[in-house]
Design a protein around this motif. Structure first.
Motif, PDB file in Angstrom:
ATOM      1  N   GLY A 109      39.545  -0.006   6.500  1.00 32.08           N
ATOM      2  CA  GLY A 109      40.740   0.804   6.460  1.00 32.08           C
ATOM      3  C   GLY A 109      41.809   0.172   5.582  1.00 32.08           C
ATOM      4  O   GLY A 109      42.125  -1.016   5.727  1.00 32.08           O
ATOM      5  N   GLN A 110      42.340   0.942   4.661  1.00 32.54           N
ATOM      6  CA  GLN A 110      43.477   0.524   3.840  1.00 32.54           C
ATOM      7  C   GLN A 110      44.539   1.598   3.963  1.00 32.54           C
ATOM      8  O   GLN A 110      44.450   2.640   3.315  1.00 32.54           O
ATOM      9  CB  GLN A 110      43.067   0.313   2.387  1.00 32.54           C
ATOM     10  CG  GLN A 110      42.216  -0.931   2.177  1.00 32.54           C
ATOM     11  CD  GLN A 110      42.050  -1.278   0.701  1.00 32.54           C
ATOM     12  OE1 GLN A 110      42.460  -0.540  -0.175  1.00 32.54           O
ATOM     13  NE2 GLN A 110      41.444  -2.425   0.441  1.00 32.54           N
ATOM     14  N   GLY A 111      45.565   1.319   4.820  1.00 33.39           N
ATOM     15  CA  GLY A 111      46.509   2.363   5.123  1.00 33.39           C
ATOM     16  C   GLY A 111      45.781   3.476   5.845  1.00 33.39           C
ATOM     17  O   GLY A 111      45.011   3.256   6.780  1.00 33.39           O
ATOM     18  N   GLN A 112      46.014   4.705   5.408  1.00 32.44           N
ATOM     19  CA  GLN A 112      45.305   5.840   5.987  1.00 32.44           C
ATOM     20  C   GLN A 112      43.912   6.023   5.393  1.00 32.44           C
ATOM     21  O   GLN A 112      43.081   6.738   5.946  1.00 32.44           O
ATOM     22  CB  GLN A 112      46.119   7.124   5.750  1.00 32.44           C
ATOM     23  CG  GLN A 112      47.395   7.204   6.567  1.00 32.44           C
ATOM     24  CD  GLN A 112      47.132   7.371   8.049  1.00 32.44           C
ATOM     25  OE1 GLN A 112      46.177   8.030   8.445  1.00 32.44           O
ATOM     26  NE2 GLN A 112      47.970   6.771   8.872  1.00 32.44           N
ATOM     27  N   ASP A 113      43.646   5.405   4.263  1.00 35.11           N
ATOM     28  CA  ASP A 113      42.406   5.642   3.530  1.00 35.11           C
ATOM     29  C   ASP A 113      41.265   4.805   4.100  1.00 35.11           C
ATOM     30  O   ASP A 113      41.482   3.793   4.789  1.00 35.11           O
ATOM     31  CB  ASP A 113      42.608   5.321   2.052  1.00 35.11           C
ATOM     32  CG  ASP A 113      41.643   6.096   1.171  1.00 35.11           C
ATOM     33  OD1 ASP A 113      41.789   6.022  -0.053  1.00 35.11           O
ATOM     34  OD2 ASP A 113      40.749   6.781   1.721  1.00 35.11           O
ATOM     35  N   LEU A 114      40.036   5.214   3.787  1.00 36.56           N
ATOM     36  CA  LEU A 114      38.833   4.509   4.187  1.00 36.56           C
ATOM     37  C   LEU A 114      38.015   4.145   2.966  1.00 36.56           C
ATOM     38  O   LEU A 114      37.897   4.937   2.024  1.00 36.56           O
ATOM     39  CB  LEU A 114      37.969   5.388   5.106  1.00 36.56           C
ATOM     40  CG  LEU A 114      38.510   5.729   6.491  1.00 36.56           C
ATOM     41  CD1 LEU A 114      37.538   6.667   7.191  1.00 36.56           C
ATOM     42  CD2 LEU A 114      38.732   4.483   7.317  1.00 36.56           C
ATOM     43  N   LEU A 115      37.405   2.962   2.990  1.00 37.51           N
ATOM     44  CA  LEU A 115      36.564   2.485   1.905  1.00 37.51           C
ATOM     45  C   LEU A 115      35.287   1.894   2.493  1.00 37.51           C
ATOM     46  O   LEU A 115      35.171   1.712   3.706  1.00 37.51           O
ATOM     47  CB  LEU A 115      37.302   1.418   1.078  1.00 37.51           C
ATOM     48  CG  LEU A 115      38.651   1.807   0.456  1.00 37.51           C
ATOM     49  CD1 LEU A 115      39.325   0.584  -0.135  1.00 37.51           C
ATOM     50  CD2 LEU A 115      38.462   2.888  -0.577  1.00 37.51           C
ATOM     51  N   GLY A 116      34.333   1.590   1.618  1.00 40.76           N
ATOM     52  CA  GLY A 116      33.119   0.917   2.045  1.00 40.76           C
ATOM     53  C   GLY A 116      31.875   1.765   1.912  1.00 40.76           C
ATOM     54  O   GLY A 116      31.927   2.969   1.653  1.00 40.76           O
ATOM     55  N   ASP A 117      30.710   1.111   2.116  1.00 33.20           N
ATOM     56  CA  ASP A 117      29.428   1.788   1.962  1.00 33.20           C
ATOM     57  C   ASP A 117      29.273   2.937   2.941  1.00 33.20           C
ATOM     58  O   ASP A 117      28.644   3.956   2.631  1.00 33.20           O
ATOM     59  CB  ASP A 117      28.278   0.792   2.164  1.00 33.20           C
ATOM     60  CG  ASP A 117      27.945   0.029   0.886  1.00 33.20           C
ATOM     61  OD1 ASP A 117      28.497   0.398  -0.175  1.00 33.20           O
ATOM     62  OD2 ASP A 117      27.157  -0.924   0.959  1.00 33.20           O
ATOM     63  N   GLY A 118      29.825   2.792   4.145  1.00 32.72           N
ATOM     64  CA  GLY A 118      29.727   3.878   5.125  1.00 32.72           C
ATOM     65  C   GLY A 118      30.327   5.162   4.607  1.00 32.72           C
ATOM     66  O   GLY A 118      29.794   6.257   4.834  1.00 32.72           O
ATOM     67  N   VAL A 119      31.446   5.042   3.878  1.00 27.48           N
ATOM     68  CA  VAL A 119      32.097   6.212   3.281  1.00 27.48           C
ATOM     69  C   VAL A 119      31.272   6.747   2.121  1.00 27.48           C
ATOM     70  O   VAL A 119      31.077   7.965   1.975  1.00 27.48           O
ATOM     71  CB  VAL A 119      33.523   5.844   2.818  1.00 27.48           C
ATOM     72  CG1 VAL A 119      34.177   7.015   2.096  1.00 27.48           C
ATOM     73  CG2 VAL A 119      34.375   5.399   4.002  1.00 27.48           C
ATOM     74  N   ASN A 120      30.777   5.825   1.272  1.00 23.57           N
ATOM     75  CA  ASN A 120      29.984   6.252   0.108  1.00 23.57           C
ATOM     76  C   ASN A 120      28.732   7.006   0.538  1.00 23.57           C
ATOM     77  O   ASN A 120      28.357   8.018  -0.069  1.00 23.57           O
ATOM     78  CB  ASN A 120      29.595   5.032  -0.736  1.00 23.57           C
ATOM     79  CG  ASN A 120      30.797   4.363  -1.358  1.00 23.57           C
ATOM     80  OD1 ASN A 120      31.847   4.977  -1.540  1.00 23.57           O
ATOM     81  ND2 ASN A 120      30.667   3.080  -1.675  1.00 23.57           N
ATOM     82  N   ILE A 121      28.095   6.523   1.598  1.00 21.92           N
ATOM     83  CA  ILE A 121      26.877   7.195   2.067  1.00 21.92           C
ATOM     84  C   ILE A 121      27.208   8.585   2.599  1.00 21.92           C
ATOM     85  O   ILE A 121      26.476   9.557   2.352  1.00 21.92           O
ATOM     86  CB  ILE A 121      26.174   6.334   3.136  1.00 21.92           C
ATOM     87  CG1 ILE A 121      25.588   5.069   2.466  1.00 21.92           C
ATOM     88  CG2 ILE A 121      25.075   7.125   3.845  1.00 21.92           C
ATOM     89  CD1 ILE A 121      25.059   4.050   3.443  1.00 21.92           C
TER      90      ILE A 121
END
Length: 584
Positions: A109-121
């Protein structure tokens, strides 16, 4: 608010509006207003109800986070049901539909946003979902399968961009959602009854009546191919068993089809006797058999009757929409049908003479029945082939006439898979690759068992520099059509060249040339492959061979035979053949 860099496990939902660019292009203000209203009235309330939050949004997409896979899936299903009800009564081109992909994985989590492989998948899975459908990862499926009362079907494994390992997905098996393209949800014969229709025996004592037996079997096969619940082996494979005594258990094993349909046709003047039976190829048991004595003009209704009998014997329930699709666009004119069957003998030989003969038969068919959709689609194919091969200078006329035919056919049968496939191919040659892909997806949704459509889609994927996906699509086609025609190998060889597997590509195109020595495409692509490896002597040899078969072949024609989307790829391909000696 979440702190920057916080890592956690979450259920991620990626949702995207299907055909957003098309909708905005047709009515920007209206589309944005409707989308805003849907968000306020349905989407946002459902997200809140199921304890979710919006992590990111764009004009046509949403990224959502939920505390559990159960909450995420229940929300997604509720959203799709709400949106489906809002689309009732609207034309298909005006409907706002979402594709939804769900994954459970590690996120940052970065602020309200989400990053990482879980999001990419999750985003990759969303791209594999059906319009109006939901696709979920295997991890998500394990967590919800005993907790959410929804049906799912195995979508198989997919190798997706920037993800190292293949991803297995599951599709929401909702009756209101069209079946997934076979490349995106490859069912095995264990998931769907697999069936092959062998050529019927001509018992008329007259070789000139062979077209009648072939035509009845082929139309039956076409009918069955439109039933999403079946896995139907293509004509090219099943018709390889035309001659000689048949060991049906061996045929079943070789084709990978549990059920085998065979029969015979005897014509006597205006009457015809047809026998048909279905065998379980694993046991040899006769599951269904019938004999029909009818007037010749009744064979069109009879084909539908046999289709329904087979579906019933296999305990497959046809929706009303599938029954309509099976019946729509057919002819009731025997002379039209006869001319169409005669055209079939010429259509896939890729020679100028055969193309001309096929066109003459199809024009005859359409004089008898101007609305005969199968004949319209095949006639459009003859113009498309004329565009791809340098037989004459009528490219603009051919393109215009071919598109006119396809649009005429779609007015009469808007769910015909062959017409959608032809439309996609014409858009490909026009350089409209993105639109071609959208239409290809629609074609496969309407005809999940039509192997040729998968291969034409693979051509498009290669032209968009996605050879891994193209290869998977061809493999699906080869499963549907184990005795495949030579042009399947030609599209596979393009994938292998783009993947840098030049030796494999050469071997594949050599096999194609052995199957069809008169085909100039094989020589041209072999020339490009040898040029890739630096073997210019062999490259030049194959250009010379191609020019013997197609003396007018030039560099300028390559943009029609292999219309790459990326201009740099097009220039590279042209340069390979320029070095091999192909004239400008």
């Amino acid at each position: 608010m979440t702190g920057a860099g916080e890592r956690r496990l979450a259920a991620i939902v990626a949702a995207d509006v299907v055909g957003f660019s098309r909708l905005v292009g047709a009515d920007e203000e209206g589309t944005l207003a409707r989308l805003g209203a849907l968000r306020r009235e349905f989407v946002d309330p459902q997200i809140a109800k199921h304890r979710g939050r919006i992590a990111n949004t764009a004009g046509d997409s949403l990224l959502l986070e939920f505390p559990s896979a159960v909450d995420a899936v229940r929300c997604a299903a509720a959203l799709q049901n709400d949106l489906s009800s809002q689309n009732d009564g609207l034309d298909a081109e005006a409907q706002i539909r979402f594709r939804i992909g769900i994954n459970v994985g590690d996120v940052i989590g970065q602020g309200q946003d989400l990053l990482g492989d879980g999001v990419n998948i999750a985003a990759r899975i969303e791209a594999l979902a059906e319009p109006g459908g939901i696709a979920i990862s295997d991890d998500a499926h394990r967590q919800i399968r005993d907790r959410v009362d929804l049906a799912w079907r195995d979508g198989g494994e997919h190798q997706v961009k920037n993800i190292a390992r293949p991803i297995r997905i599951w599709h929401w098996d909702d009756a209101s959602v069209p079946a997934a393209p076979a490349s995106e949800a490859v069912d095995t014969p264990a998931d769907r009854p697999s069936i092959a229709v062998l050529p019927f025996d001509n018992m008329s004592g007259d070789d000139d009546q062979a077209f009648l037996a072939d035509g009845i079997a082929e139309d039956l096969l076409t009918n069955l191919s439109k039933i999403h619940a079946l896995f139907v082996i293509a004509r090219n494979s099943s018709f390889a068993y035309r001659d000689g005594a048949r060991d049906l258990r061996r045929v079943s094993a070789e084709l990978g089809a549990r059920y085998i349909v065979e029969g015979s046709v005897r014509r006597a003047g205006p009457r015809v006797r047809i026998t048909a039976q279905m065998i379980d190829g694993t046991t040899g048991a006769n599951l269904w058999a019938e004999r029909y004595d009818r007037q010749l003009d009744d064979i069109f209704d009879l084909q539908d009757e046999i289709t329904m009998a087979i579906a019933t014997a296999l305990q497959v329930r046809l929706t009303e929409g599938q029954q309509i699709q099976i019946r729509r666009g057919k002819t009731t004119s025997f002379p039209a049908w006869q001319a169409y069957q005669q055209a079939q003998h010429h259509i896939r030989r890729f020679t100028r003479g055969d193309n001309t003969m096929a066109r003459e038969f199809l024009e005859t068919a359409l004089r008898h029945d101007p609305d005969f959709v199968s004949a319209i689609a095949l006639l459009a194919w003859t113009y498309w082939i004329e565009l791809r091969l340098p037989w004459n200078d009528r490219s603009e006329d051919s393109a215009e006439e071919g598109l006119r035919l396809v649009r005429h056919g779609l007015e009469r049968a808007p769910d015909d898979p062959d017409l959608h496939s032809m439309l996609a191919l014409y858009y490909l040659l026009r350089g409209e690759h993105e639109e071609s892909e959208k239409i290809h997806r629609r074609a496969i949704a309407f005809g999940p068992n039509v192997a040729d459509i998968h291969v034409s889609y693979a051509l498009l994927l290669n032209m968009r520099n996605r050879p891994e996906e193209a290869t998977a699509m061809i493999e699906t086609a080869m499963r549907l059509c184990p005795v495949y025609p030579d042009w399947y190998l030609g599209i596979l060889a393009i994938s292998q060249r783009l993947l840098g597997r030049f030796d494999e590509g050469i071997a594949t195109d050599v096999r194609r040339l052995e199957m069809n020595p008169d085909n100039s495409f094989s020589d041209i692509r072999l020339a490009a492959l040898h040029a890739e490896t630096g073997n210019l002597d062999k490259a030049r040899h194959h250009v010379k061979e191609a020019l013997k078969k197609q003396p007018n072949y030039r560099i300028v024609h390559l943009s029609h035979t292999d219309p790459y989307e990326d201009p740099a790829m097009m220039r590279h391909y042209e340069d390979l053949l320029r070095r091999a000696g192909l004239p400008e």
